[in-house]
Write an enzyme that holds these catalytic residues in place. Structure first.
Site, PDB file in Angstrom:
ATOM      1  N   LYS A   1      53.044 -25.132 -18.414  1.00 52.73           N
ATOM      2  CA  LYS A   1      52.339 -25.384 -17.148  1.00 52.73           C
ATOM      3  C   LYS A   1      51.564 -24.181 -16.616  1.00 52.73           C
ATOM      4  O   LYS A   1      50.575 -24.346 -15.915  1.00 52.73           O
ATOM      5  CB  LYS A   1      53.327 -25.856 -16.073  1.00 52.73           C
TER       6      LYS A   1
ATOM      7  N   ASP B   1      51.860 -32.531  -8.496  1.00 50.09           N
ATOM      8  CA  ASP B   1      53.212 -32.588  -7.910  1.00 50.09           C
ATOM      9  C   ASP B   1      53.148 -32.654  -6.385  1.00 50.09           C
ATOM     10  O   ASP B   1      53.917 -33.381  -5.749  1.00 50.09           O
ATOM     11  CB  ASP B   1      54.045 -31.372  -8.325  1.00 50.09           C
TER      12      ASP B   1
HETATM   13  P1  NDP Z   1      61.975 -23.569 -11.712  1.00 51.24           P
HETATM   14  O1  NDP Z   1      62.782 -23.215 -12.907  1.00 51.24           O
HETATM   15  O2  NDP Z   1      60.598 -23.042 -11.543  1.00 51.24           O
HETATM   16  O3  NDP Z   1      62.819 -23.196 -10.382  1.00 51.24           O
HETATM   17  C1  NDP Z   1      64.186 -23.460 -10.307  1.00 51.24           C
HETATM   18  C2  NDP Z   1      64.659 -23.162  -8.895  1.00 51.24           C
HETATM   19  O4  NDP Z   1      66.064 -23.446  -8.806  1.00 51.24           O
HETATM   20  C3  NDP Z   1      64.491 -21.691  -8.495  1.00 51.24           C
HETATM   21  O5  NDP Z   1      64.192 -21.625  -7.124  1.00 51.24           O
HETATM   22  C4  NDP Z   1      65.872 -21.136  -8.804  1.00 51.24           C
HETATM   23  O6  NDP Z   1      66.186 -19.965  -8.084  1.00 51.24           O
HETATM   24  C5  NDP Z   1      66.749 -22.267  -8.362  1.00 51.24           C
HETATM   25  N1  NDP Z   1      68.091 -22.208  -8.954  1.00 51.24           N
HETATM   26  C6  NDP Z   1      68.434 -22.459 -10.238  1.00 51.24           C
HETATM   27  N2  NDP Z   1      69.758 -22.281 -10.422  1.00 51.24           N
HETATM   28  C7  NDP Z   1      70.259 -21.893  -9.210  1.00 51.24           C
HETATM   29  C8  NDP Z   1      71.569 -21.550  -8.743  1.00 51.24           C
HETATM   30  N3  NDP Z   1      72.634 -21.569  -9.573  1.00 51.24           N
HETATM   31  N4  NDP Z   1      71.711 -21.208  -7.441  1.00 51.24           N
HETATM   32  C9  NDP Z   1      70.643 -21.192  -6.600  1.00 51.24           C
HETATM   33  N5  NDP Z   1      69.391 -21.505  -6.984  1.00 51.24           N
HETATM   34  C10 NDP Z   1      69.193 -21.854  -8.287  1.00 51.24           C
HETATM   35  O7  NDP Z   1      61.965 -25.186 -11.697  1.00 51.24           O
HETATM   36  P2  NDP Z   1      60.985 -26.186 -10.952  1.00 51.24           P
HETATM   37  O8  NDP Z   1      60.540 -25.580  -9.676  1.00 51.24           O
HETATM   38  O9  NDP Z   1      59.966 -26.655 -11.903  1.00 51.24           O
HETATM   39  O10 NDP Z   1      61.965 -27.437 -10.698  1.00 51.24           O
HETATM   40  C11 NDP Z   1      63.011 -27.401  -9.743  1.00 51.24           C
HETATM   41  C12 NDP Z   1      63.697 -28.770  -9.690  1.00 51.24           C
HETATM   42  O11 NDP Z   1      62.766 -29.753  -9.243  1.00 51.24           O
HETATM   43  C13 NDP Z   1      64.213 -29.257 -11.035  1.00 51.24           C
HETATM   44  O12 NDP Z   1      65.428 -29.921 -10.830  1.00 51.24           O
HETATM   45  C14 NDP Z   1      63.177 -30.252 -11.498  1.00 51.24           C
HETATM   46  O13 NDP Z   1      63.692 -31.268 -12.333  1.00 51.24           O
HETATM   47  C15 NDP Z   1      62.751 -30.854 -10.151  1.00 51.24           C
HETATM   48  N6  NDP Z   1      61.395 -31.382 -10.194  1.00 51.24           N
HETATM   49  C16 NDP Z   1      61.212 -32.692  -9.851  1.00 51.24           C
HETATM   50  C17 NDP Z   1      59.962 -33.238  -9.838  1.00 51.24           C
HETATM   51  C18 NDP Z   1      59.804 -34.660  -9.458  1.00 51.24           C
HETATM   52  O14 NDP Z   1      58.745 -35.236  -9.732  1.00 51.24           O
HETATM   53  N7  NDP Z   1      60.783 -35.253  -8.821  1.00 51.24           N
HETATM   54  C19 NDP Z   1      58.763 -32.449 -10.205  1.00 51.24           C
HETATM   55  C20 NDP Z   1      59.060 -31.066 -10.538  1.00 51.24           C
HETATM   56  C21 NDP Z   1      60.342 -30.578 -10.550  1.00 51.24           C
HETATM   57  P3  NDP Z   1      65.816 -18.506  -8.672  1.00 51.24           P
HETATM   58  O15 NDP Z   1      64.360 -18.298  -8.332  1.00 51.24           O
HETATM   59  O16 NDP Z   1      66.714 -17.585  -7.958  1.00 51.24           O
HETATM   60  O17 NDP Z   1      66.055 -18.566 -10.151  1.00 51.24           O
END
Ligand code: NDP
Length: 281
Positions: free
Chosen positions: A67, A103
């Site tokens: 992406k 999105d």
């Molecule tokens: P990224 O990998 O870019 O971001 C993940 C996020 O989750 C970060 O903010 C990360 O924090 C946080 N995170 C992960 N593990 C933990 C933890 N143990 N404790 C606290 N925070 C945590 O992913 P995306 O932004 O692309 O996606 C995020 C979610 O949204 C996913 O579940 C994805 O499936 C969903 N999604 C749904 C869509 C839809 O159409 N419904 C579209 C796009 C995404 P940190 O920065 O500290 O790592």
């Protein structure tokens, strides 16, 4: 003229629901057209984008892990892509490839569809977004373009929240806050959005108490499971709740319209089809 075709490019590709979504819409509408899944390793991304042009594709969806990297191979980018910093949809027109990020549109379109009075529900209260990845950026950008002026963003890694706030500062007032302060911020928010991967199948639950929340609409972008612990807690507290599947469906709309020239149906059967595909995993 041959039937229009589009595809999704990712690596691995088996997880993506896009062929179920777009293939289902083509079938619903009885349209001649094809939507393929292409497994493309990072080293082959440039060639795959070029292939879209040469082989007459109308466009593509771009998924993990391409992406951000795909931005280097485009002729033009819409504001959604540059603001969010990631591209999930390509449109090929007269050999030119334009990237956008749908999105943000998908989130707001789902919100509008399920809660047409969401602006009144929100009033002047801020939106709390949990997370600072691509999905969180999409939510902030989409809501800011829809008129929301104030956001709190809480993320485990504070530097990412600060970067999000700085990058999107021209669209709204965004306050980056410590992850530990999310419960307090939730008490003042009119809309709470989980844009982390917490609550997803195989991941820990999101720990967020809703006990002090007066009246907020609670949204989860996670769609597997559909009813996350956060949404269950919201419903148990009498708060309105919105799941992540509708965003996934609506984000596909702009690409489908551009590639196949038709309005995709958004009825409950589309949700049922995606849920059945998720259940087969
Ligand atoms: P990224 O990998 O870019 O971001 C993940 C996020 O989750 C970060 O903010 C990360 O924090 C946080 N995170 C992960 N593990 C933990 C933890 N143990 N404790 C606290 N925070 C945590 O992913 P995306 O932004 O692309 O996606 C995020 C979610 O949204 C996913 O579940 C994805 O499936 C969903 N999604 C749904 C869509 C839809 O159409 N419904 C579209 C796009 C995404 P940190 O920065 O500290 O790592």
């Amino acid at each position: 003229m041959s039937a229009p075709k589009a595809c999704v490019i990712g690596h691995p590709i088996a997880h993506t629901l896009s062929p179920v979504l777009h293939g289902g819409w083509l079938k619903d509408l009885g349209l001649a057209g094809a939507y393929e899944a292409l497994d493309v390793a990072p080293a082959d991304l440039a060639a795959a984008v070029e292939r879209l042009r040469v082989e007459g594709y109308r466009g593509a969806n771009i998924t993990i892990p391409h992406k951000v990297a795909v931005r280097a191979h485009l002729d033009a980018e819409e504001e959604s892509a540059s603001a969010i910093g990631a591209v999930n949809t390509l449109v090929v027109e007269r050999g030119r490839i334009t990237g956008s990020n749908t999105d943000a549109f998908g989130f707001v379109a789902h919100l509008e569809a399920e809660f047409p009075r969401w602006r009144e529900m929100l009033g002047a209260t801020p939106v709390l977004v949990l997370g600072a990845g691509g999905a969180a950026r999409g939510v902030v950008y989409g809501l800011a373009k829809a008129g929301v002026r104030r956001f709190f963003v809480a993320n485990r890694s504070p530097d990412r929240a600060a970067q999000l706030a700085a990058d999107l500062a021209s669209f709204a007032t965004i306050e980056a806050m410590a992850w530990e302060d999310r419960g307090r911020a939730a008490e003042d928010a009119g809309l709470i959005v989980n844009a982390t991967s917490l609550g997803q199948k195989g991941e820990p639950d999101l720990a967020l108490s809703l006990s002090g929340v007066k009246s907020a609409l609670v949204c989860d972008l996670v769609y597997n499971p559909l009813e996350t612990p956060l949404l269950g807690a919201a419903r148990a507290s009498g708060l309105p709740a919105l799941d992540g599947l509708g965003m996934l469906i609506h984000q596909g709309g702009p690409g489908f319209r551009a590639w196949f020239g038709a309005e995709p149906p958004m009825g409950r059967h589309v949700r049922a089809r995606l849920l059945a595909a998720l259940a087969r995993r």
